[in-house]
Design an enzyme around this catalytic site. Structure first.
Site, PDB file in Angstrom:
ATOM      1  CE  LYS A  44      -2.784  -0.081  -3.500  1.00 52.92           C
ATOM      2  NZ  LYS A  44      -1.588   0.744  -3.524  1.00 52.92           N
ATOM      3  CE  LYS A  98       7.066  -3.501 -13.993  1.00 50.88           C
ATOM      4  NZ  LYS A  98       5.801  -2.954 -14.476  1.00 50.88           N
ATOM      5  CG  ASP A 123       3.048  -4.255 -16.654  1.00 47.67           C
ATOM      6  OD1 ASP A 123       2.283  -4.559 -15.714  1.00 47.67           O
ATOM      7  OD2 ASP A 123       4.243  -3.955 -16.491  1.00 47.67           O
ATOM      8  N   GLY A 132       3.782  10.644 -20.778  1.00 49.80           N
ATOM      9  CA  GLY A 132       4.859   9.966 -20.062  1.00 49.80           C
ATOM     10  C   GLY A 132       5.628   9.022 -20.965  1.00 49.80           C
ATOM     11  N   GLY A 152       9.303   3.779 -18.016  1.00 49.51           N
ATOM     12  CA  GLY A 152       9.212   2.332 -18.204  1.00 49.51           C
ATOM     13  C   GLY A 152       7.798   1.823 -18.437  1.00 49.51           C
ATOM     14  N   GLY A 176      -6.052   3.136 -11.795  1.00 48.16           N
ATOM     15  CA  GLY A 176      -4.869   2.283 -11.853  1.00 48.16           C
ATOM     16  C   GLY A 176      -5.076   0.865 -11.340  1.00 48.16           C
ATOM     17  CD  GLN A 231       0.138  -7.007 -12.935  1.00 44.20           C
ATOM     18  OE1 GLN A 231       0.853  -7.925 -13.345  1.00 44.20           O
ATOM     19  NE2 GLN A 231      -0.024  -6.766 -11.659  1.00 44.20           N
TER      20      GLN A 231
END
Length: 285
Positions: free
Chosen positions: A17, A68, A104, A129, A132, A250, A257
Protein backbone atom coordinates in the site's frame (compact mmCIF):
# COMPACT_ATOMS: atom_id res chain seq x y z
CA UNK A 1 12.34 14.93 -18.44
CA UNK A 2 13.70 13.10 -15.40
CA UNK A 3 11.59 13.02 -12.26
CA UNK A 4 12.82 12.21 -8.73
CA UNK A 5 11.39 8.93 -7.50
CA UNK A 6 11.39 6.51 -4.60
CA UNK A 7 9.92 3.02 -4.45
CA UNK A 8 9.22 -0.01 -2.31
CA UNK A 9 10.98 -3.34 -2.91
CA UNK A 10 10.00 -6.81 -1.78
CA UNK A 11 9.00 -10.30 -2.85
CA UNK A 12 6.01 -10.37 -3.30
CA UNK A 13 5.28 -6.66 -3.76
CA UNK A 14 1.92 -6.30 -5.58
CA UNK A 15 0.04 -6.04 -2.26
CA UNK A 16 2.06 -3.05 -0.96
CA UNK A 17 0.00 0.00 0.00
CA UNK A 18 3.08 2.27 0.13
CA UNK A 19 2.66 3.66 -3.43
CA UNK A 20 -0.87 4.85 -2.53
CA UNK A 21 0.38 6.58 0.65
CA UNK A 22 3.39 8.35 -0.86
CA UNK A 23 1.51 9.13 -4.07
CA UNK A 24 -1.27 10.78 -2.07
CA UNK A 25 1.20 12.99 -0.20
CA UNK A 26 3.09 13.99 -3.36
CA UNK A 27 -0.22 14.92 -4.98
CA UNK A 28 -1.44 16.89 -1.93
CA UNK A 29 1.82 18.84 -1.69
CA UNK A 30 2.02 19.41 -5.45
CA UNK A 31 5.55 17.98 -5.46
CA UNK A 32 7.25 16.72 -8.58
CA UNK A 33 8.08 13.09 -7.99
CA UNK A 34 6.69 9.61 -8.00
CA UNK A 35 6.72 6.49 -5.84
CA UNK A 36 6.82 3.05 -7.48
CA UNK A 37 6.94 -0.59 -6.47
CA UNK A 38 9.70 -2.94 -7.66
CA UNK A 39 9.56 -6.72 -7.45
CA UNK A 40 13.05 -7.67 -6.29
CA UNK A 41 13.93 -11.27 -5.45
CA UNK A 42 16.68 -12.24 -3.00
CA UNK A 43 19.15 -13.11 -5.76
CA UNK A 44 18.57 -9.73 -7.45
CA UNK A 45 19.06 -7.53 -4.37
CA UNK A 46 22.73 -6.64 -4.97
CA UNK A 47 22.15 -5.83 -8.66
CA UNK A 48 19.12 -3.71 -7.83
CA UNK A 49 21.06 -1.57 -5.32
CA UNK A 50 24.06 -1.24 -7.65
CA UNK A 51 21.81 0.03 -10.46
CA UNK A 52 19.89 2.46 -8.22
CA UNK A 53 23.08 3.80 -6.66
CA UNK A 54 24.06 5.06 -10.13
CA UNK A 55 20.64 6.65 -10.84
CA UNK A 56 20.65 10.40 -10.01
CA UNK A 57 16.82 10.51 -9.90
CA UNK A 58 16.51 7.76 -7.29
CA UNK A 59 15.75 9.13 -3.81
CA UNK A 60 15.70 5.80 -2.01
CA UNK A 61 13.43 2.88 -1.26
CA UNK A 62 11.37 1.22 1.40
CA UNK A 63 12.21 -2.42 2.05
CA UNK A 64 9.56 -4.97 2.89
CA UNK A 65 9.60 -8.72 3.44
CA UNK A 66 11.77 -10.70 3.08
CA UNK A 67 14.68 -8.26 2.59
CA UNK A 68 14.80 -6.18 5.80
CA UNK A 69 17.84 -8.04 7.12
CA UNK A 70 19.32 -9.28 3.83
CA UNK A 71 19.99 -5.70 2.60
CA UNK A 72 22.23 -4.82 5.55
CA UNK A 73 25.54 -6.21 4.21
CA UNK A 74 24.92 -4.37 0.92
CA UNK A 75 24.71 -0.92 2.55
CA UNK A 76 27.53 1.50 3.39
CA UNK A 77 26.24 2.30 6.86
CA UNK A 78 23.25 2.08 9.18
CA UNK A 79 21.84 4.67 11.53
CA UNK A 80 22.06 3.73 15.21
CA UNK A 81 18.44 2.55 15.58
CA UNK A 82 18.52 0.34 12.48
CA UNK A 83 21.80 -1.15 13.68
CA UNK A 84 20.36 -1.94 17.09
CA UNK A 85 17.16 -3.44 15.69
CA UNK A 86 19.10 -5.38 13.06
CA UNK A 87 16.56 -4.57 10.35
CA UNK A 88 16.29 -1.88 7.66
CA UNK A 89 13.04 -0.76 6.03
CA UNK A 90 14.28 2.50 4.45
CA UNK A 91 17.37 3.07 2.29
CA UNK A 92 18.45 6.58 1.31
CA UNK A 93 21.41 7.70 -0.86
CA UNK A 94 23.44 10.28 1.08
CA UNK A 95 26.57 11.80 -0.50
CA UNK A 96 27.18 8.72 -2.60
CA UNK A 97 26.63 6.29 0.30
CA UNK A 98 23.65 4.02 0.81
CA UNK A 99 22.34 4.50 4.38
CA UNK A 100 19.89 2.17 6.10
CA UNK A 101 17.20 3.38 8.50
CA UNK A 102 14.39 1.77 10.44
CA UNK A 103 11.19 3.85 10.40
CA UNK A 104 9.06 0.95 11.67
CA UNK A 105 10.00 1.73 15.28
CA UNK A 106 8.95 5.42 15.33
CA UNK A 107 6.06 4.58 12.99
CA UNK A 108 4.75 1.99 15.44
CA UNK A 109 4.90 4.49 18.33
CA UNK A 110 3.25 7.35 16.42
CA UNK A 111 -0.41 6.52 17.29
CA UNK A 112 0.61 6.01 20.94
CA UNK A 113 2.49 9.32 21.32
CA UNK A 114 -0.35 11.19 23.04
CA UNK A 115 -0.70 8.44 25.64
CA UNK A 116 3.07 8.06 26.10
CA UNK A 117 3.44 11.81 26.71
CA UNK A 118 1.54 11.32 29.99
CA UNK A 119 3.19 10.35 33.26
CA UNK A 120 2.46 6.78 34.37
CA UNK A 121 3.32 4.88 37.53
CA UNK A 122 3.86 1.76 35.47
CA UNK A 123 3.85 0.76 31.80
CA UNK A 124 3.46 -2.79 30.52
CA UNK A 125 3.01 -4.27 27.05
CA UNK A 126 2.09 -7.82 26.15
CA UNK A 127 3.69 -8.39 22.74
CA UNK A 128 2.53 -11.44 20.81
CA UNK A 129 5.00 -12.71 18.22
CA UNK A 130 8.78 -12.96 17.85
CA UNK A 131 9.21 -12.58 14.07
CA UNK A 132 10.91 -9.81 12.11
CA UNK A 133 8.26 -7.16 12.84
CA UNK A 134 8.61 -7.75 16.58
CA UNK A 135 12.23 -6.55 16.59
CA UNK A 136 11.36 -2.90 15.87
CA UNK A 137 8.36 -3.01 18.23
CA UNK A 138 10.40 -4.43 21.13
CA UNK A 139 13.13 -1.79 20.70
CA UNK A 140 10.59 1.04 20.40
CA UNK A 141 8.63 0.02 23.50
CA UNK A 142 11.74 -0.63 25.59
CA UNK A 143 12.95 2.91 24.81
CA UNK A 144 9.66 4.21 26.26
CA UNK A 145 10.39 2.49 29.60
CA UNK A 146 7.71 -0.13 29.07
CA UNK A 147 8.04 -3.52 30.77
CA UNK A 148 7.49 -6.22 28.15
CA UNK A 149 5.92 -9.64 28.29
CA UNK A 150 7.03 -11.20 25.02
CA UNK A 151 5.00 -14.21 23.95
CA UNK A 152 6.15 -16.63 21.28
CA UNK A 153 5.80 -20.25 20.28
CA UNK A 154 9.45 -20.60 21.34
CA UNK A 155 10.13 -18.92 24.70
CA UNK A 156 13.91 -19.35 24.30
CA UNK A 157 13.75 -17.28 21.11
CA UNK A 158 11.66 -14.68 22.95
CA UNK A 159 14.20 -14.45 25.78
CA UNK A 160 17.10 -14.17 23.31
CA UNK A 161 15.32 -11.31 21.50
CA UNK A 162 14.80 -9.37 24.74
CA UNK A 163 18.40 -9.97 25.84
CA UNK A 164 19.68 -8.74 22.47
CA UNK A 165 17.45 -5.67 22.08
CA UNK A 166 17.19 -4.46 25.68
CA UNK A 167 19.68 -6.35 27.85
CA UNK A 168 19.18 -3.99 30.83
CA UNK A 169 15.39 -4.35 30.84
CA UNK A 170 13.32 -6.23 33.42
CA UNK A 171 11.23 -8.08 30.87
CA UNK A 172 9.37 -11.40 30.86
CA UNK A 173 8.56 -14.17 28.38
CA UNK A 174 5.55 -16.46 28.03
CA UNK A 175 4.42 -19.20 25.64
CA UNK A 176 1.99 -17.82 23.06
CA UNK A 177 -0.71 -20.36 23.93
CA UNK A 178 -0.71 -19.09 27.54
CA UNK A 179 -2.91 -16.22 26.30
CA UNK A 180 -5.37 -18.48 24.46
CA UNK A 181 -7.00 -19.82 27.61
CA UNK A 182 -9.03 -17.82 30.12
CA UNK A 183 -7.41 -16.65 33.36
CA UNK A 184 -9.00 -15.68 36.66
CA UNK A 185 -6.09 -13.37 37.50
CA UNK A 186 -7.37 -10.36 39.46
CA UNK A 187 -5.70 -7.21 38.14
CA UNK A 188 -4.89 -4.53 40.70
CA UNK A 189 -5.98 -0.91 40.33
CA UNK A 190 -4.73 0.30 36.93
CA UNK A 191 -5.30 4.00 37.61
CA UNK A 192 -2.22 5.86 36.35
CA UNK A 193 -0.90 2.80 34.49
CA UNK A 194 -0.51 2.18 30.77
CA UNK A 195 -1.27 -1.29 29.42
CA UNK A 196 -0.81 -2.34 25.81
CA UNK A 197 -1.55 -5.61 24.00
CA UNK A 198 0.16 -5.92 20.60
CA UNK A 199 -0.22 -8.49 17.87
CA UNK A 200 3.25 -8.30 16.30
CA UNK A 201 2.74 -11.55 14.38
CA UNK A 202 1.07 -12.44 11.07
CA UNK A 203 -1.62 -14.43 12.90
CA UNK A 204 -5.07 -13.20 11.91
CA UNK A 205 -3.82 -12.02 8.53
CA UNK A 206 -5.72 -13.14 5.43
CA UNK A 207 -4.69 -16.75 4.75
CA UNK A 208 -3.10 -17.22 8.21
CA UNK A 209 -4.50 -18.97 11.28
CA UNK A 210 -6.33 -16.71 13.76
CA UNK A 211 -4.63 -15.27 16.84
CA UNK A 212 -6.07 -16.94 19.92
CA UNK A 213 -6.23 -14.39 22.75
CA UNK A 214 -8.62 -14.52 25.69
CA UNK A 215 -9.68 -11.05 26.85
CA UNK A 216 -9.30 -12.01 30.53
CA UNK A 217 -5.53 -11.50 30.04
CA UNK A 218 -5.97 -7.78 29.33
CA UNK A 219 -5.91 -5.37 32.28
CA UNK A 220 -8.76 -2.84 32.44
CA UNK A 221 -8.07 0.18 30.22
CA UNK A 222 -5.66 -1.66 27.91
CA UNK A 223 -5.01 -0.47 24.37
CA UNK A 224 -5.08 -3.22 21.71
CA UNK A 225 -2.80 -2.75 18.69
CA UNK A 226 -2.69 -5.07 15.66
CA UNK A 227 0.00 -4.52 13.01
CA UNK A 228 -1.87 -6.68 10.46
CA UNK A 229 -3.25 -4.61 7.55
CA UNK A 230 -5.21 -7.29 5.66
CA UNK A 231 -7.87 -7.49 6.91
CA UNK A 232 -7.69 -4.13 8.65
CA UNK A 233 -10.43 -5.07 11.11
CA UNK A 234 -8.98 -8.32 12.49
CA UNK A 235 -10.90 -10.68 14.77
CA UNK A 236 -8.41 -9.70 17.50
CA UNK A 237 -9.40 -6.01 17.21
CA UNK A 238 -13.12 -6.82 16.84
CA UNK A 239 -13.09 -8.85 20.05
CA UNK A 240 -11.16 -6.12 21.89
CA UNK A 241 -13.59 -3.41 20.79
CA UNK A 242 -16.57 -5.58 21.72
CA UNK A 243 -15.03 -5.95 25.20
CA UNK A 244 -14.77 -2.16 25.52
CA UNK A 245 -11.04 -1.71 24.86
CA UNK A 246 -9.46 1.03 22.73
CA UNK A 247 -7.90 -0.23 19.50
CA UNK A 248 -5.20 0.81 17.00
CA UNK A 249 -5.11 -0.83 13.56
CA UNK A 250 -2.23 -1.73 11.26
CA UNK A 251 -2.74 1.23 8.92
CA UNK A 252 -1.71 3.55 11.76
CA UNK A 253 1.77 2.01 11.87
CA UNK A 254 1.98 1.80 8.06
CA UNK A 255 1.15 5.49 7.63
CA UNK A 256 3.39 6.43 10.57
CA UNK A 257 6.47 4.67 9.21
CA UNK A 258 5.79 6.08 5.73
CA UNK A 259 5.75 9.62 7.18
CA UNK A 260 9.34 9.26 8.45
CA UNK A 261 10.47 7.71 5.14
CA UNK A 262 8.75 10.38 2.99
CA UNK A 263 10.65 13.16 4.77
CA UNK A 264 13.95 11.47 3.89
CA UNK A 265 13.00 10.71 0.28
CA UNK A 266 11.41 14.01 -0.70
CA UNK A 267 12.62 16.50 1.93
CA UNK A 268 9.07 17.55 2.79
CA UNK A 269 6.62 17.05 5.65
CA UNK A 270 3.57 15.03 4.56
CA UNK A 271 0.10 16.51 5.19
CA UNK A 272 -1.40 14.73 8.19
CA UNK A 273 -4.20 15.46 10.66
CA UNK A 274 -7.43 15.87 8.69
CA UNK A 275 -5.75 14.50 5.56
CA UNK A 276 -5.30 11.10 7.27
CA UNK A 277 -9.02 10.27 6.93
CA UNK A 278 -8.90 10.98 3.19
CA UNK A 279 -5.72 8.92 2.86
CA UNK A 280 -7.28 5.97 4.71
CA UNK A 281 -10.30 6.11 2.43
CA UNK A 282 -8.03 6.03 -0.62
CA UNK A 283 -5.98 3.09 0.72
CA UNK A 284 -9.16 1.11 1.42
CA UNK A 285 -10.86 1.99 -1.89
Amino acid sequence: MSVPYAEVIGDPIAQSKSPVIHGFWLEKLGLEGRYDRAHVKAEGLADYLAARRADPDWRGCNVTMPHKQAVIPLLDRLDALAERIGAVNTIVPEDGALVGYNTDAPGFLEPLREELAKTHYFRMARVLGTGGAARAIIAALADEHIVLVLAGRNVDKARALLDELDPQGEHHVAPLDHFADATDFAFDDREGCFDLVVNASSLGMTGQPPLAFDMTHAPPGSVFYDIVTSPLETEFLKAARAAGFRTVDGLSMLIGQADYAFRRFFGATPPRGEADAELRARILA
